[in-house]
Design a protein around this motif. Structure first.
Motif, short mmCIF file in Angstrom:
data_model
loop_
_atom_site.label_atom_id
_atom_site.label_comp_id
_atom_site.label_asym_id
_atom_site.label_seq_id
_atom_site.Cartn_x
_atom_site.Cartn_y
_atom_site.Cartn_z
N ILE B 19 0.81 -1.22 0.00
CA ILE B 19 0.00 0.00 0.00
C ILE B 19 0.85 1.27 0.00
CG2 ILE B 19 -1.79 1.30 1.24
CD1 ILE B 19 -2.89 -1.41 2.26
N PRO B 20 1.84 1.39 0.90
CA PRO B 20 2.62 2.63 0.89
C PRO B 20 3.25 2.98 -0.47
CG PRO B 20 2.95 1.50 2.96
CD PRO B 20 2.17 0.54 2.07
N ALA B 22 2.30 2.07 -3.39
CA ALA B 22 1.23 2.38 -4.35
C ALA B 22 0.76 3.82 -4.15
CB ALA B 22 0.06 1.41 -4.18
N VAL B 23 0.57 4.20 -2.90
CA VAL B 23 0.14 5.56 -2.59
C VAL B 23 1.19 6.56 -3.05
CG1 VAL B 23 -0.33 7.17 -0.70
CG2 VAL B 23 -1.36 4.88 -0.68
N GLU B 24 2.46 6.26 -2.78
CA GLU B 24 3.52 7.20 -3.12
C GLU B 24 3.70 7.32 -4.64
OE1 GLU B 24 6.77 5.99 -0.57
OE2 GLU B 24 5.92 7.16 1.07
N LEU B 25 3.64 6.19 -5.30
CA LEU B 25 3.84 6.21 -6.75
C LEU B 25 2.61 6.76 -7.47
CD1 LEU B 25 6.15 5.35 -8.60
CD2 LEU B 25 5.19 3.06 -8.70
N GLY B 26 1.49 6.82 -6.78
CA GLY B 26 0.29 7.37 -7.41
C GLY B 26 -0.42 6.38 -8.29
N ILE B 27 -0.33 5.10 -7.93
CA ILE B 27 -1.11 4.10 -8.64
C ILE B 27 -2.18 3.57 -7.69
CG2 ILE B 27 0.79 3.47 -10.17
CD1 ILE B 27 0.89 0.88 -8.35
N ILE B 29 -4.26 0.62 -5.77
CA ILE B 29 -4.14 -0.76 -5.30
C ILE B 29 -5.48 -1.19 -4.71
CG2 ILE B 29 -3.18 -0.01 -3.07
CD1 ILE B 29 -1.55 -2.64 -3.07
N GLU B 289 7.62 -1.73 -3.75
CA GLU B 289 7.52 -0.83 -4.91
C GLU B 289 7.92 -1.57 -6.18
OE1 GLU B 289 9.80 2.83 -4.76
OE2 GLU B 289 9.52 3.14 -6.92
#
Lengths: 379, 379
Positions: B19-20, B22-27, B29, B289
């Motif tokens: 989750i982290p 995904a949130v940071e990369l802006g995709i 999940i 990631e």
């Protein structure tokens, strides 16, 4: 009791960036977003207007502590939460200094902290008087509601802000504008600190911020040539502000480094701040993790840099056609060391839709990497 | 088309730790969790049995690509997803090698990769024969369903696994057990790599894993005294496995370093793996990631270490009374440099409920920090 559920009012990218450290630390985060599908959607458990007492209270009753994505929640609502025994961090009294620039200037002056010359003005005549004693130019700011360059004008003519005076008069609440000397500065710095309710304060290295059109474009951490006096002074000022104003959570102090070597406080933000995004990769404890720890009154983490240099570049606007993700294949292929952050927001001119951070030993290389990676998302 | 929504089957801590990034990369999940309130709850958009075709298809149709928290989804369901045009990464053919140890041993042998001596056995007589030619002791493993030391026995007597033979016979599907030579090893290593559908493979530094009671207790990254031959050999083996088996996403190859200096493949996992948790802080690109990037067929990130040493220690079981969070004030105060991870799971003896990671220049100090921080959550 150990608190473990943080409620964030506001669903913007600052709330979004609190999600990863909450997940990693194993605490629960809930977000009250203004509308469905905002940046922090993943953690949203409520949707509604943060100016509506019932909405805010219904949300606040599901969490251990309330904190913020922005500083716009009306003080009366915050005080009602406190009256009901819900911890609000930063608290309403502290937050007022971030909500009202006149209030902030008066308090910093009272604390003996270095600020530009300033005055509260209620008429063009008073502005004329200030201009006369400050070389004919000054900066006028609305006391409330300004951000990212909005509500700020550089003026040399007493009638330049008559529209603002008129709006204040029509608003019925009265009030004044803030006028400040036009500071002759070498560069802008930002000093972030975090403070727990128990009083512990921890400072990150001071950073240099580069603004374009009043909006933060780039941050260099630590600020070049800041080691020693500048770094110590910046940390001392921000610590004094955090303690003097009773801030809990992250406090960002924007500073002018004047051409004669002084540091003056420009603006405050009582929340994680664009100037601290570099800390996600660049510091042992990111501003978002630290904010969560601070508002939960948990011991603060180490704030040293993990690399000699980190450079953060904002993605402003984003692609004119399509999404950020469309540019990922090319950007990631060209920059395997750079960390790219997307905020889940639709591209729109001038909007902060993401940022990139590069880190390493050589500032020229690091800045090149960050700028070049960010450029993949332009146009 | 650039894919941007990853669907993870299984709601455990591996899904949670995706989750982290995904949130940071802006995709986006999404998680199909087995029951409400699992570790990856925050990203759960579906609840249900991963062995139920309808449940899995309904979930898979809401995402761009399907990946996994575990390797237990039945192959028939995975093949049905593929038949419907839904990308499954790793794919069913590759995943079969992680689901069936006999299948894996046969394939690795065919590829010429170094493995312990082994055989497929269907009776006590066949086990007796293997014991006779391998010094009277061996390791027997069930081909399917084993993990964390389950389904593994060290035996010296031909009738030691009659219950397993009986179970296989009763199961009606037939099948054999895997018997392997008891390898005389100096230590256990793990080599993680990630592979994209397009074929790009990227390897992290090889790490040393310390097992207790068949469960990973601690990981040292990179493995001490591995620079040079051992590191190159481990990366070459894992790259050959990933390519030879057509793996997409993260692949963990558990290795024995034998007392005579060879590396032998012990187990495979086709997903992020406990031996890669150190990479969250310790590498430029974490395994979580990288897994997302790989299954989305995005260019892989740099996998170098960010510190000279990182040590990860599992929190096994957790506090006998109360929650992990109860121990945070003391643990965080004592270890401001250590990163503490909680999985949102109820403490229970032997259960993996969290981990801690410390990084730095001095391995003794780093190991002390990690072990000492983890100890706050015991008893």
């Amino acid at each position: 009791m150990v608190l473990s559920t943080v409620g964030v009012i506001g669903g913007g990218q600052l709330a979004r960036m609190m999600i990863p450290p909450a997940v990693e630390l194993g605490i629960t985060i809930k977000v009250l977003e203004e509308a469905p599908g905002m940046s922090a959607e993943l953690a949203a458990t409520g949707v509604g207007d943060y100016r509506d007492l019932e909405t805010v209270i219904a949300f606040a009753e599901t969490v251990d502590v309330v904190t913020f994505d922005h500083e716009h929640v009306p003080p009366a609502i915050l005080r009602e939460l406190v009256a009901r025994g819900i911890p609000v961090r930063p608290g309403p009294d502290a937050l007022l200094f971030a909500q009202d620039k006149l209030h902030m200037r008066a308090k910093l002056t009272e604390l003996g902290l270095p600020v530009p010359d300033w005055a509260a003005i209620e008429s063009a005549d008073e502005l004329a008087e200030f201009l006369e004693t400050h070389g004919g130019r000054a900066v006028v700011k609305t006391a409330r509601g300004g951000y990212d360059g909005k509500g700020v004008r550089v003026v040399s003519e007493p009638h330049s802000v008559d529209d603002w005076f008129l709006a204040l008069a029509e608003d019925g609440r009265g009030g004044a504008l803030l006028v400040e000397e036009l500071v002759s500065f070498r560069r802008e710095l930002a000093q972030l600190v975090a403070r727990r309710p128990s009083g512990e304060v921890s400072a990150w290295p001071v950073v240099e911020t580069v603004q374009r059109d009043g909006v933060c474009a780039e941050v260099i951490a630590p600020a070049p040539q800041s080691a020693g006096r500048i770094a110590d002074l910046a940390a001392d000022i921000a610590t004094a502000v955090a303690t003097g104003l009773g801030v809990t959570g992250v406090l960002a102090v924007e500073l002018f480094e004047t051409t004669d070597g002084r540091l003056l406080v420009n603006e405050l933000a009582m929340r994680p701040h664009n100037s601290g995004h570099w800390s996600i990769e660049g510091s042992t404890t990111s501003q978002f993790e630290q904010h969560l720890r601070a508002v939960l009154d948990l011991p603060l983490g180490a704030t040293g840099s993990r690399d000699v240099w980190s450079v953060m570049v904002n993605i402003l606007g984003g692609p004119a056609d399509g999404t950020l993700q469309d540019r990922y294949p090319a950007a990631l292929a060209a920059h395997p060391m750079v960390k790219i952050h997307g905020y889940g927001k639709e591209p729109r001119p001038g909007r902060k839709v993401g940022h990139v951070t590069a880190s390493g030993d050589d500032l020229d290389e690091v800045a090149y990497q960050a700028r070049s990676a960010a450029a993949f998302f332009e146009g």
